[in-house]
Design a protein around this motif. Sequence first.
Motif, short mmCIF file in Angstrom:
data_model
loop_
_atom_site.label_atom_id
_atom_site.label_comp_id
_atom_site.label_asym_id
_atom_site.label_seq_id
_atom_site.Cartn_x
_atom_site.Cartn_y
_atom_site.Cartn_z
N ASN A 197 0.79 -1.22 0.00
CA ASN A 197 0.00 0.00 0.00
C ASN A 197 0.83 1.28 0.00
OD1 ASN A 197 -2.45 -1.22 -0.18
ND2 ASN A 197 -2.93 -1.12 2.00
N THR A 202 -6.75 4.56 4.30
CA THR A 202 -6.00 3.31 4.24
C THR A 202 -5.41 2.94 5.58
OG1 THR A 202 -5.44 3.79 1.93
CG2 THR A 202 -4.15 2.09 3.04
N THR A 253 -6.11 3.12 -6.67
CA THR A 253 -6.87 3.34 -5.44
C THR A 253 -7.72 2.12 -5.13
OG1 THR A 253 -6.95 5.73 -5.85
CG2 THR A 253 -8.58 4.82 -4.33
N ILE A 271 -7.50 0.07 -1.63
CA ILE A 271 -8.65 -0.23 -0.77
C ILE A 271 -8.79 -1.74 -0.56
CG2 ILE A 271 -11.16 -0.10 -0.61
CD1 ILE A 271 -10.96 2.57 -2.14
N VAL A 290 -8.89 -3.51 2.94
CA VAL A 290 -10.21 -3.92 3.41
C VAL A 290 -10.37 -5.43 3.51
CG1 VAL A 290 -12.66 -3.97 2.77
CG2 VAL A 290 -11.40 -1.84 2.65
#
Length: 478
Positions: A64, A223, A412, A416, A420
């Motif tokens: 990330n 994030t 993006t 995510i 997630v």
Amino acid sequence: MQMTDEVEPTRLLAMNEPAGRRLLATTVLGSGMGFLDGTIANVALPHIGDDLHAELAGLQWVVNGYTLALASLILIGGSLGDRVGRKRVYGWGVAGFAITSVIVALSPTIEVLVFARVLQGVAAALLTPGSLAMLQSSFRKEDRMRAVGAWTGTLGIATAAGPVVGGWLVGIDWRIAFWINVPIAAVVLWLLRTAPESREAGPLHRLDWWAVVLAPITLAGITWALTAWPDTGASTSTVSALAVGIVAGVAFIVVEMREPHPMVPPDLFRSRDFSVINVVTLFVYAALTGSMLFLAIFLQVSAGWTPLEAGAATVPISVLMFFLASRFGSVATKFGARMPMIGGAVVLMVGFAWLALAPDDPSYLTQILPGVVIMGLGLSMLVAPLTGTVLAAVPDGQSGLASGINNAISRTAGLIAVAVLPLLTGLSGTAYRDPIAVGDSYRASMWWCAGVVLAGGLLTAVGLRRASGAAGDARAAT
């Protein structure tokens, strides 16, 4: 500061001439570094965790940190390319990617590694939008969708090489796997010398500093909160980070609506096709990134495969895209992108569902390979029409910006998904070393990915015009 001349190709290139093929090779190799790096990172995560004694949250940030910088700054990369020269900015990105890859390979701790990956993401933000923008601005209109399809398919070589070569190198030492970017970058810079330069005519407006600041704050806050939530729950720091991200996101939208020269022009989203395609991109790439990450971890931790075996398992996806993506790009050129995209989403969903049924000790031939092949077919049908429609929905002079926006959304989406999916599937801490926990989380994540792709297919069916893409442009012109 004013631009007094417009630099653009002296003539538009054709796919069947040497200069056209050379430009295609230049863009494929440069973009291929990013794809290669992403697949290597996924395969290497378990070994990085063991070597640097990292928990799952640290490993999530290895992915990330790179994606955050790329998603936040890729719009600037596209805009810079449009204004100061797409070839020039692309070259800066390639050189920077090579340098930062060396820093990644030498990182002594997880903290240094994450920081190096952030820097690598900054370099990627310069090179990623430039590849498609150079194709769009340098090829004849009738060859553009075909070039995009060839670009997508040929990248299958890099995507195929990533898991196999990366898995082999990770089995020796994960650090060696990142050194491969250096010779690739050298070849790209050599080929780039003869590539045509192009840029948008008009004034160089001041940089949209508010957007530059607010975009990364938005993504970083959200994030950070999603990554930390499995371990800390609704703690003060987690909730505060989430609140900061949401407030910054709202502020970003307000600023862009009022800014005379916004980084993300709201006018672009008045195009129905452009808006719909970017939302579909969010769904598709969230599912794709999440599934590839969990599959790589599952095959190593739960199934006990080597990094090379886990990497090689996904090679059929790349092979199918190599042979089929350009063909589906041609189909979209003739008949519109809507039907190939709907069909691709449905097929991709079936692939995820097949993989979700795999037990902890799967048979490759019956429980992994069919799902991987179905995924490859679905992506071949989907990706080239999606990418070509994004570029066809805006004026040629804004192709770099449009590419940047679409790439930012795809990155993006991956950001995510990586944050997630562990939260949704209950994976945290050092549980990524537990075969049973990883297996349960993997299967749940595949079902989530199938549902997200289905949502993307439904949105395409409802929202995209029937004559979208190059075919739609041709009909509108008549």
